[in-house]
Design a protein around this motif. Structure first.
Motif, PDB file in Angstrom:
ATOM      1  N   ASP A  28       0.836  -1.207   0.000  1.00  0.00           N
ATOM      2  CA  ASP A  28       0.000   0.000   0.000  1.00  0.00           C
ATOM      3  C   ASP A  28       0.867   1.252   0.000  1.00  0.00           C
ATOM      4  OD1 ASP A  28      -2.314  -1.512   0.029  1.00  0.00           O
ATOM      5  OD2 ASP A  28      -2.219  -1.760   2.189  1.00  0.00           O
ATOM      6  N   GLU A  29       1.956   1.205   0.741  1.00  0.00           N
ATOM      7  CA  GLU A  29       2.921   2.318   0.714  1.00  0.00           C
ATOM      8  C   GLU A  29       4.105   1.885  -0.123  1.00  0.00           C
ATOM      9  OE1 GLU A  29       4.130   3.507   4.633  1.00  0.00           O
ATOM     10  OE2 GLU A  29       2.055   3.530   5.317  1.00  0.00           O
ATOM     11  N   ARG A  30       4.471   2.715  -1.070  1.00  0.00           N
ATOM     12  CA  ARG A  30       5.598   2.375  -1.941  1.00  0.00           C
ATOM     13  C   ARG A  30       6.887   2.889  -1.310  1.00  0.00           C
ATOM     14  NH1 ARG A  30       3.530  -1.388  -4.675  1.00  0.00           N
ATOM     15  NH2 ARG A  30       4.784  -1.111  -6.531  1.00  0.00           N
ATOM     16  N   PRO A  31       7.923   2.071  -1.298  1.00  0.00           N
ATOM     17  CA  PRO A  31       9.168   2.501  -0.658  1.00  0.00           C
ATOM     18  C   PRO A  31       9.930   3.529  -1.499  1.00  0.00           C
ATOM     19  CG  PRO A  31       9.447   0.359  -1.673  1.00  0.00           C
ATOM     20  CD  PRO A  31       8.007   0.725  -1.847  1.00  0.00           C
ATOM     21  N   PHE A  32      10.768   4.308  -0.835  1.00  0.00           N
ATOM     22  CA  PHE A  32      11.652   5.218  -1.559  1.00  0.00           C
ATOM     23  C   PHE A  32      12.791   4.386  -2.162  1.00  0.00           C
ATOM     24  CE2 PHE A  32      15.716   7.479  -1.531  1.00  0.00           C
ATOM     25  CZ  PHE A  32      15.423   8.443  -2.479  1.00  0.00           C
ATOM     26  N   THR A 105      17.613   0.130 -14.245  1.00  0.00           N
ATOM     27  CA  THR A 105      16.405   0.889 -13.944  1.00  0.00           C
ATOM     28  C   THR A 105      16.207   0.886 -12.429  1.00  0.00           C
ATOM     29  OG1 THR A 105      14.897  -0.990 -13.989  1.00  0.00           O
ATOM     30  CG2 THR A 105      15.365   0.092 -16.100  1.00  0.00           C
ATOM     31  N   ARG A 106      15.224   1.636 -11.994  1.00  0.00           N
ATOM     32  CA  ARG A 106      14.913   1.654 -10.563  1.00  0.00           C
ATOM     33  C   ARG A 106      13.727   0.745 -10.241  1.00  0.00           C
ATOM     34  NH1 ARG A 106      14.034   7.304  -8.673  1.00  0.00           N
ATOM     35  NH2 ARG A 106      14.005   7.970 -10.825  1.00  0.00           N
ATOM     36  N   GLU A 107      13.477  -0.224 -11.106  1.00  0.00           N
ATOM     37  CA  GLU A 107      12.418  -1.200 -10.823  1.00  0.00           C
ATOM     38  C   GLU A 107      12.883  -2.130  -9.699  1.00  0.00           C
ATOM     39  OE1 GLU A 107      10.536  -2.250 -15.062  1.00  0.00           O
ATOM     40  OE2 GLU A 107      12.691  -2.260 -14.991  1.00  0.00           O
ATOM     41  N   TYR A 108      11.955  -2.548  -8.879  1.00  0.00           N
ATOM     42  CA  TYR A 108      12.345  -3.433  -7.773  1.00  0.00           C
ATOM     43  C   TYR A 108      11.409  -4.634  -7.593  1.00  0.00           C
ATOM     44  CZ  TYR A 108       8.809  -0.577  -5.483  1.00  0.00           C
ATOM     45  OH  TYR A 108       7.649   0.093  -5.186  1.00  0.00           O
ATOM     46  N   GLU A 109      10.334  -4.672  -8.355  1.00  0.00           N
ATOM     47  CA  GLU A 109       9.427  -5.827  -8.263  1.00  0.00           C
ATOM     48  C   GLU A 109       9.739  -6.749  -9.439  1.00  0.00           C
ATOM     49  OE1 GLU A 109       6.118  -3.182  -8.138  1.00  0.00           O
ATOM     50  OE2 GLU A 109       5.593  -3.835  -6.122  1.00  0.00           O
ATOM     51  N   LEU A 110      10.744  -7.575  -9.279  1.00  0.00           N
ATOM     52  CA  LEU A 110      11.272  -8.346 -10.402  1.00  0.00           C
ATOM     53  C   LEU A 110      10.968  -9.842 -10.305  1.00  0.00           C
ATOM     54  CD1 LEU A 110      14.736  -6.556 -10.617  1.00  0.00           C
ATOM     55  CD2 LEU A 110      12.708  -6.105 -11.981  1.00  0.00           C
ATOM     56  N   ALA A 111      10.160 -10.241  -9.322  1.00  0.00           N
ATOM     57  CA  ALA A 111       9.837 -11.661  -9.203  1.00  0.00           C
ATOM     58  C   ALA A 111       8.949 -12.092 -10.361  1.00  0.00           C
ATOM     59  CB  ALA A 111       9.121 -11.925  -7.881  1.00  0.00           C
TER      60      ALA A 111
END
Ligand code: SF4
Ligand code: SF4
Length: 146
Positions: A28-32, A105-111
């Motif tokens: 719900d809260e996106r991290p920095f 990139t600054r993507e972090y949801e890579l599963a």
């Protein structure tokens, strides 16, 4: 002294109760995400000169690149893949690129659910819409100073 442990424990509890909470309510809260984050990759195909330095720099042979001569004599990419199963996210390929066209990139949801989705085909999807990382990117002001 009797009860010293209890007082010590309670004081610690109260101290923690009034300190700033660091738990993030993900998703719900996106991290920095730091601007130098090493996430996925993006490739500016037009700027790539097919030099192969990214391939040579990779310690785990995760980069596969193939090129051919076009009708106007330029070398153009015919294949560019990064195997995320082998990638160490070390950044050597990004640092080696003389054109700055291979970027993190600054993507972090890579599963991913399926193994075949792990490999990145940057020729089919250059991923240029993703937020670019500033990791190993040349800063124009510094180049001017040099
Ligand atoms: S980040 Fe490192 S391991 Fe991954 S493709 Fe680039 S050089 Fe290879
Ligand atoms: S190092 Fe950069 S310019 Fe050279 S082949 Fe790799 S992505 Fe292209």
């Amino acid at each position: 002294m009797f009860g010293a442990g209890l007082i010590k424990g309670l004081s610690l509890t109260f101290k923690v109760m009034f300190t700033r909470k660091i738990t993030e309510q993900y998703p719900d809260e996106r991290p920095f995400i730091d601007h130098r984050w090493r996430g996925s990759f993006q490739l500016d195909r037009e700027a790539c000169i097919c030099c192969g330095m990214c391939v040579n720099a990779c310690p785990n042979r995760a980069v596969v690149m193939e090129a051919a001569k076009s009708q106007d004599g330029r070398r153009v990419l015919t294949r560019y893949e990064i195997d995320f199963e082998r990638c160490l996210v070390c950044g050597f390929c990004v640092e080696a690129c003389p054109q700055g066209c291979l970027r993190f990139t600054r993507e972090y949801e890579l599963a991913s659910y399926f193994r075949e989705d792990v490999a990145l085909d940057l020729l089919k999807n250059d991923n240029l819409d993703a937020p670019a990382s500033k990791y190993a990117q040349r800063v124009p002001a510094r180049e001017e100073e040099a």
